[in-house]
Design an enzyme around this catalytic site. Structure first.
Site, PDB file in Angstrom:
ATOM      1  N   ASN A  56      45.140 -11.941  38.638  1.00 39.28           N
ATOM      2  CA  ASN A  56      46.001 -11.048  37.859  1.00 39.28           C
ATOM      3  C   ASN A  56      46.943 -10.344  38.843  1.00 39.28           C
ATOM      4  OD1 ASN A  56      47.181  -9.104  36.290  1.00 39.28           O
ATOM      5  ND2 ASN A  56      45.294  -7.974  35.842  1.00 39.28           N
ATOM      6  N   TRP A  57      48.179 -10.780  38.841  1.00 37.90           N
ATOM      7  CA  TRP A  57      49.140 -10.228  39.813  1.00 37.90           C
ATOM      8  C   TRP A  57      49.601  -8.820  39.426  1.00 37.90           C
ATOM      9  CZ3 TRP A  57      53.062 -14.763  41.252  1.00 37.90           C
ATOM     10  CH2 TRP A  57      52.338 -15.819  41.830  1.00 37.90           C
ATOM     11  N   LYS A  58      49.294  -8.386  38.229  1.00 36.72           N
ATOM     12  CA  LYS A  58      49.738  -7.071  37.727  1.00 36.72           C
ATOM     13  C   LYS A  58      51.259  -6.926  37.918  1.00 36.72           C
ATOM     14  CE  LYS A  58      45.112  -5.331  38.342  1.00 36.72           C
ATOM     15  NZ  LYS A  58      44.203  -4.214  38.585  1.00 36.72           N
ATOM     16  N   HIS A 104      43.013  -5.327  29.008  1.00 35.39           N
ATOM     17  CA  HIS A 104      42.801  -4.897  30.387  1.00 35.39           C
ATOM     18  C   HIS A 104      42.687  -3.369  30.407  1.00 35.39           C
ATOM     19  CE1 HIS A 104      43.364  -4.048  34.604  1.00 35.39           C
ATOM     20  NE2 HIS A 104      43.006  -5.304  34.833  1.00 35.39           N
ATOM     21  N   GLU A 164      43.818  -1.185  32.272  1.00 35.92           N
ATOM     22  CA  GLU A 164      45.085  -0.462  32.493  1.00 35.92           C
ATOM     23  C   GLU A 164      45.885  -0.375  31.195  1.00 35.92           C
ATOM     24  OE1 GLU A 164      46.205  -2.852  35.855  1.00 35.92           O
ATOM     25  OE2 GLU A 164      44.543  -1.950  36.966  1.00 35.92           O
ATOM     26  N   GLU A 186      35.081  -5.911  33.599  1.00 35.42           N
ATOM     27  CA  GLU A 186      35.754  -5.211  34.686  1.00 35.42           C
ATOM     28  C   GLU A 186      35.406  -3.724  34.607  1.00 35.42           C
ATOM     29  OE1 GLU A 186      39.356  -7.391  36.345  1.00 35.42           O
ATOM     30  OE2 GLU A 186      40.092  -6.294  34.624  1.00 35.42           O
ATOM     31  N   GLY A 238      40.641  -1.788  41.726  1.00 39.28           N
ATOM     32  CA  GLY A 238      41.603  -1.276  42.702  1.00 39.28           C
ATOM     33  C   GLY A 238      41.049  -0.165  43.577  1.00 39.28           C
ATOM     34  N   SER A 242      37.682  -5.180  42.383  1.00 35.97           N
ATOM     35  CA  SER A 242      37.589  -5.230  43.851  1.00 35.97           C
ATOM     36  C   SER A 242      36.841  -6.467  44.348  1.00 35.97           C
ATOM     37  CB  SER A 242      36.940  -3.953  44.389  1.00 35.97           C
ATOM     38  OG  SER A 242      37.758  -2.829  44.085  1.00 35.97           O
ATOM     39  N   GLY A 272      42.334  -9.007  41.129  1.00 39.72           N
ATOM     40  CA  GLY A 272      43.592  -8.264  41.169  1.00 39.72           C
ATOM     41  C   GLY A 272      44.211  -8.346  42.550  1.00 39.72           C
ATOM     42  N   GLY A 273      44.040  -7.276  43.335  1.00 36.16           N
ATOM     43  CA  GLY A 273      44.689  -7.160  44.639  1.00 36.16           C
ATOM     44  C   GLY A 273      44.549  -8.388  45.525  1.00 36.16           C
TER      45      GLY A 273
HETATM   46  P1  13P Z   1      41.297  -5.408  41.750  1.00 36.81           P
HETATM   47  O1  13P Z   1      40.738  -6.764  42.141  1.00 36.81           O
HETATM   48  O2  13P Z   1      42.548  -5.049  42.495  1.00 36.81           O
HETATM   49  O3  13P Z   1      40.237  -4.359  41.800  1.00 36.81           O
HETATM   50  O4  13P Z   1      41.741  -5.521  40.228  1.00 36.81           O
HETATM   51  C1  13P Z   1      40.872  -6.075  39.305  1.00 36.81           C
HETATM   52  C2  13P Z   1      41.600  -6.285  38.044  1.00 36.81           C
HETATM   53  O5  13P Z   1      41.968  -5.345  37.375  1.00 36.81           O
HETATM   54  C3  13P Z   1      41.897  -7.666  37.637  1.00 36.81           C
HETATM   55  O6  13P Z   1      42.342  -7.723  36.334  1.00 36.81           O
END
Ligand code: 13P
Length: 257
Positions: free
Chosen positions: A9-11, A95, A97, A167, A173, A212, A233-234
């Site tokens: 997930n590149w956000k 998600h 967020e 998640e 994050g 993470s 994510g990251g």
């Molecule tokens: P991180 O891997 O940056 O913690 O993010 C997880 C995430 O929200 C994937 O959708």
């Protein structure tokens, strides 16, 4: 055997130039060995061009969000049929967020899940508790509510056409990962909730972990019997890390319950 799945997930990150480099490195390094499916979810503006670049490749494409509506006067929204039209296979729904910042309630999430299914996309239903909820000891009831709202809206057979991603909000994050035991316990609980509707579907549904996820913690999580992959994510923005996570899953034998 049930296929395992890793999604990046590149956000809201990247631009044309960095995406191009990221994609190039990913496609060169990705072996996709074993029983593994890999997909990436770039931001909306880049989906169509990345779809073209992924044609004939084994890496799948997903979006990060969609509208619950099919079409019409919804300025700024993107429909499931548009995502399908440009070649998406997956779409994230719910998600944390989106839930925390953009008002995606359990009901809205259920409507988005249904909209994705109607266009034969694979919705990736994200669920997870906040740290306050975990401290209050209500993680399992929060999970039960998030998943059953969707099941009641779309039916258990349609849930089976998607993927669930656990998640924990406090692990996203933050660099703080759920321990393998914590993650396994929630994945098991989710399977039990789903199993009360249909045991076969509960066994076969892909439930992946996110929060993470990094090369150095991936293997310990992927050995858990109820963890079928990862939502990254990251670390998905760094090709070496994302590939290492994918490699970790292909070299990790599935744990037994
Ligand atoms: P991180 O891997 O940056 O913690 O993010 C997880 C995430 O929200 C994937 O959708």
């Amino acid at each position: 055997m049930k296929q395992r799945l890793v999604i990046g997930n590149w956000k809201m990150n990247g631009d044309q130039q960095t995406n191009e480099m990221l994609l190039k490195d990913l496609l060169v390094g990705m072996t996709n060995g074993g029983n593994l499916e890999v997909a990436i979810c770039p931001p909306f503006p880049y989906l169509a061009s990345i779809a073209t670049q992924l044609q004939g490749r084994t890496v799948g494409l997903g979006a990060q969000n969609l509208s619950p509506a099919t079409h019409g006067a919804f300025t700024g929204e993107v429909s499931a049929s548009m995502l399908r039209d440009i070649g998406c296979r997956y779409v994230l729904v719910g998600h944390s967020e989106r839930r925390a910042l953009f008002g995606d309630t359990d009901d809205v999430v259920a409507q988005k899940f249904a909209a994705a299914i109607a266009q034969e996309l694979v919705p990736v239903l994200c669920v997870g508790e906040t740290m306050d909820e975990r401290r209050a000891g209500i993680t399992t009831s929060v999970m039960t509510k998030q998943i059953t709202t969707v099941i009641k809206h779309v039916g258990i057979e349609n849930l089976a056409r998607g993927v669930v991603a656990y998640e924990p909000v406090w692990a996203i994050g933050t660099g703080e990962t759920a321990s393998p035991d914590q993650a396994q316990a929630v994945h098991r609980h989710l399977r039990e909730v789903i199993g009360a509707f249909d045991e076969r579907i509960a066994r076969n549904l892909q439930i992946i972990y996110g929060g993470s996820l990094k090369p150095d913690n991936a293997q310990a999580l992927f050995t858990q019997p109820d963890i079928d992959g990862g939502l990254v994510g990251g670390a998905s923005l760094d090709p070496a890390s994302f590939i290492a996570i994918c490699d970790a899953i292909t070299t990790t034998p599935r744990g037994t319950a």
